[in-house]
Write a protein that holds these residues in place. Sequence first.
Motif, mmCIF file in Angstrom:
data_model
loop_
_atom_site.group_PDB
_atom_site.id
_atom_site.type_symbol
_atom_site.label_atom_id
_atom_site.label_comp_id
_atom_site.label_asym_id
_atom_site.label_seq_id
_atom_site.Cartn_x
_atom_site.Cartn_y
_atom_site.Cartn_z
ATOM 1 N N ALA A 18 51.250 45.966 -3.270
ATOM 2 C CA ALA A 18 50.853 45.622 -4.636
ATOM 3 C C ALA A 18 49.396 45.997 -4.886
ATOM 4 O O ALA A 18 49.037 46.510 -5.956
ATOM 5 C CB ALA A 18 51.074 44.131 -4.896
ATOM 6 N N MET A 19 48.531 45.738 -3.896
ATOM 7 C CA MET A 19 47.121 46.090 -4.048
ATOM 8 C C MET A 19 46.947 47.593 -4.130
ATOM 9 O O MET A 19 46.146 48.107 -4.928
ATOM 10 C CB MET A 19 46.308 45.527 -2.869
ATOM 11 C CG MET A 19 44.804 45.666 -3.046
ATOM 12 S SD MET A 19 44.211 44.762 -4.486
ATOM 13 C CE MET A 19 42.580 45.471 -4.692
ATOM 14 N N LEU A 20 47.719 48.330 -3.326
ATOM 15 C CA LEU A 20 47.620 49.781 -3.354
ATOM 16 C C LEU A 20 48.076 50.326 -4.707
ATOM 17 O O LEU A 20 47.448 51.222 -5.277
ATOM 18 C CB LEU A 20 48.464 50.386 -2.235
ATOM 19 C CG LEU A 20 48.433 51.912 -2.131
ATOM 20 C CD1 LEU A 20 47.027 52.388 -1.819
ATOM 21 C CD2 LEU A 20 49.399 52.402 -1.074
ATOM 22 N N PHE A 21 49.161 49.765 -5.240
ATOM 23 C CA PHE A 21 49.618 50.185 -6.563
ATOM 24 C C PHE A 21 48.567 49.858 -7.629
ATOM 25 O O PHE A 21 48.367 50.622 -8.574
ATOM 26 C CB PHE A 21 50.940 49.498 -6.913
ATOM 27 C CG PHE A 21 52.126 50.119 -6.243
ATOM 28 C CD1 PHE A 21 52.065 51.397 -5.720
ATOM 29 C CD2 PHE A 21 53.327 49.429 -6.141
ATOM 30 C CE1 PHE A 21 53.165 51.975 -5.105
ATOM 31 C CE2 PHE A 21 54.430 49.995 -5.533
ATOM 32 C CZ PHE A 21 54.345 51.273 -5.010
ATOM 33 N N GLY A 22 47.911 48.705 -7.483
ATOM 34 C CA GLY A 22 46.865 48.352 -8.443
ATOM 35 C C GLY A 22 45.728 49.349 -8.439
ATOM 36 O O GLY A 22 45.202 49.736 -9.493
ATOM 37 N N ILE A 23 45.336 49.805 -7.231
ATOM 38 C CA ILE A 23 44.246 50.784 -7.126
ATOM 39 C C ILE A 23 44.670 52.126 -7.708
ATOM 40 O O ILE A 23 43.942 52.733 -8.497
ATOM 41 C CB ILE A 23 43.811 50.938 -5.654
ATOM 42 C CG1 ILE A 23 43.184 49.627 -5.145
ATOM 43 C CG2 ILE A 23 42.821 52.087 -5.498
ATOM 44 C CD1 ILE A 23 42.856 49.635 -3.680
ATOM 45 N N THR A 24 45.858 52.597 -7.308
ATOM 46 C CA THR A 24 46.288 53.922 -7.775
ATOM 47 C C THR A 24 46.525 53.944 -9.281
ATOM 48 O O THR A 24 46.178 54.910 -9.963
ATOM 49 C CB THR A 24 47.569 54.356 -7.048
ATOM 50 O OG1 THR A 24 48.575 53.351 -7.213
ATOM 51 C CG2 THR A 24 47.304 54.556 -5.572
ATOM 52 N N MET A 25 47.124 52.875 -9.816
ATOM 53 C CA MET A 25 47.360 52.835 -11.259
ATOM 54 C C MET A 25 46.051 52.724 -12.027
ATOM 55 O O MET A 25 45.920 53.258 -13.135
ATOM 56 C CB MET A 25 48.297 51.668 -11.593
ATOM 57 C CG MET A 25 49.714 51.851 -11.053
ATOM 58 S SD MET A 25 50.769 50.391 -11.267
ATOM 59 C CE MET A 25 51.017 50.445 -13.043
ATOM 60 N N SER A 26 45.073 52.039 -11.459
ATOM 61 C CA SER A 26 43.756 51.964 -12.108
ATOM 62 C C SER A 26 43.067 53.325 -12.099
ATOM 63 O O SER A 26 42.438 53.720 -13.082
ATOM 64 C CB SER A 26 42.879 50.928 -11.395
ATOM 65 O OG SER A 26 43.459 49.643 -11.469
ATOM 66 N N LEU A 27 43.185 54.043 -10.971
ATOM 67 C CA LEU A 27 42.590 55.371 -10.895
ATOM 68 C C LEU A 27 43.248 56.326 -11.879
ATOM 69 O O LEU A 27 42.587 57.216 -12.429
ATOM 70 C CB LEU A 27 42.709 55.914 -9.468
ATOM 71 C CG LEU A 27 41.853 55.205 -8.408
ATOM 72 C CD1 LEU A 27 42.136 55.779 -7.020
ATOM 73 C CD2 LEU A 27 40.368 55.348 -8.743
ATOM 74 N N ARG A 28 44.547 56.143 -12.121
ATOM 75 C CA ARG A 28 45.234 56.996 -13.096
ATOM 76 C C ARG A 28 44.647 56.814 -14.492
ATOM 77 O O ARG A 28 44.685 57.726 -15.310
ATOM 78 C CB ARG A 28 46.726 56.667 -13.111
ATOM 79 C CG ARG A 28 47.527 57.357 -12.024
ATOM 80 C CD ARG A 28 48.945 56.842 -11.978
ATOM 81 N NE ARG A 28 49.591 56.871 -13.274
ATOM 82 C CZ ARG A 28 50.754 56.287 -13.541
ATOM 83 N NH1 ARG A 28 51.368 55.604 -12.579
ATOM 84 N NH2 ARG A 28 51.289 56.381 -14.723
#
Length: 543
Positions: A171-181
Amino acid sequence: MDILPKHGVLPSFFERIVMSGTDISQLLFAVIVAHYGSRAHRTRWIAIGVFINALSCFLLASPQYFYGSGDDALALTEEYSFIRENIDLENTTKAQGFPLENSTHDHKMNRVLLCNKLKDPNIVKSLDGETAFAPLVLIFVSQFIHGIGGLMFYTLGGPYLDDNTKRKNVAMLFGITMSLRLLGPTFGFLIASGTLKMYINPLLTPTVDHEDPRWIGAWWLGWVLIGALMLAFAFLMALFPRKLKRQRADDAKTASEPDVKPIPKLEGVIGIVSQGSGLLLSGYLISRYHFSARKLAGWNTITGFIHMVVMLSFIKLGCEGGNYSLGEKKSDGTFDLITPCNQGCNCQISKISPVCYEAENTIFYSACHAGCETHEDGVFRNCSCLPDLKQTVVPGNCAVDCGHVFMTFLVINAIIKFVDSTGRIGNMLISYRCVKDDERSLSIALHMTLLCAFAFMPAPIVFGRIMDSVCLVWGKGASGGSGNCMLYNGTELRYVFNAFAAALVSFAVVFDFLVWYYVKDLDLYKESDNGEHEKLIDAPKCE
């Protein structure tokens, strides 16, 4: 797409078709790409998708290469100010009383903006209704292949990350990647802001500045830059292995924490910052406390309801501009811009360039429609539609103090984007865990297919019809029919647009509630049966 009507008359229907190119390709190829891509080397397929997106960027800029800047844009430069679209310069300038030797730039201004009493009104009428369909085909094709490239990224990228990260930390990794997008649109806005302040042909010298309504910026240059960057990233993406190298859990714990540097605050990207903050916070909280699927689905339902209420509140949040002087209102609700005071001026409908009569806070469609015959010292004079010929109008809309309304909108919009984004990661986890691991890409593809069929493709058409219903002035099409809408009723548009959007959100809330009901036994954090996730590198720690 906003730049297209400035190049010619773009009927609303064709604009919607062009905009749907991405959705059409994704509707056709989503399941195919997911089926074959999930069984192949996923990162290489993603690299191919990025390469295809780069080609779509170059193709999107190609109308500039093939067709140039257009006569209207060139005529507003010092190098090409002699351009006339079938107009006899000598006869026209003499009829208007301008000295021939000093009339080159002033005449161009008159032809576009001022009351132009030509001997043959058909000359000006012929300037309306010019539509070039070949560039629209190129743009549609670019959107079509862009959809295919995007499919490879969205259907294969998420499962690739999920397979190479412990599920309790994903979940944290998805949060980082989606924020970077979200940084993509930010940099896109910055690039567009810079390129659109350059003239469409940067090698020429424009006679107007970028605040003039006739200004056409270098819209194509940004796509060239983005396409070049994508080519570089496609090569780097192709270097990734089929699966990331695994480490023992003990080794992974000794890895240093990532050095996350603060992103500078950028003016004008409040919404993006709000969404990024919501994604990061929700990713951290989910990884930290491992909320159940039912709690996450319940939060999605609550955020959907809040979003619906906010959309309804936007109906009352508006700022009225000046009074429009548009002529006589017709039975269909539109206006006939030809009035007794400008009847002989042969004004162009497709050349909207508002002017303000400051004494009465009144906006005219253009200086020509105000009956103005001369332009000097930045104002228009000898206007037959004003109470006194000695009075003047100035370019642009009348000044209105809407600062407090705009700030209120920004604050509310930032809050709702933050709240709404906190439910996205939970929603993604639920969609990943409610199917078998080897069916995730196919599930995403099916999800995208349904979105394209019932949301993305109909949306431009439905909302386009809503916007057309509040049109005040229609441009002329190539066949003499209606072209694109030149002026909307802002108050009515605000009411119908937000009310319809709120109705759609309320419909979505019903399905969010159904998800909440049916996911009560779904385990989001159980590792796969083969235990491979235990050997994978941890995502950033949240304990």
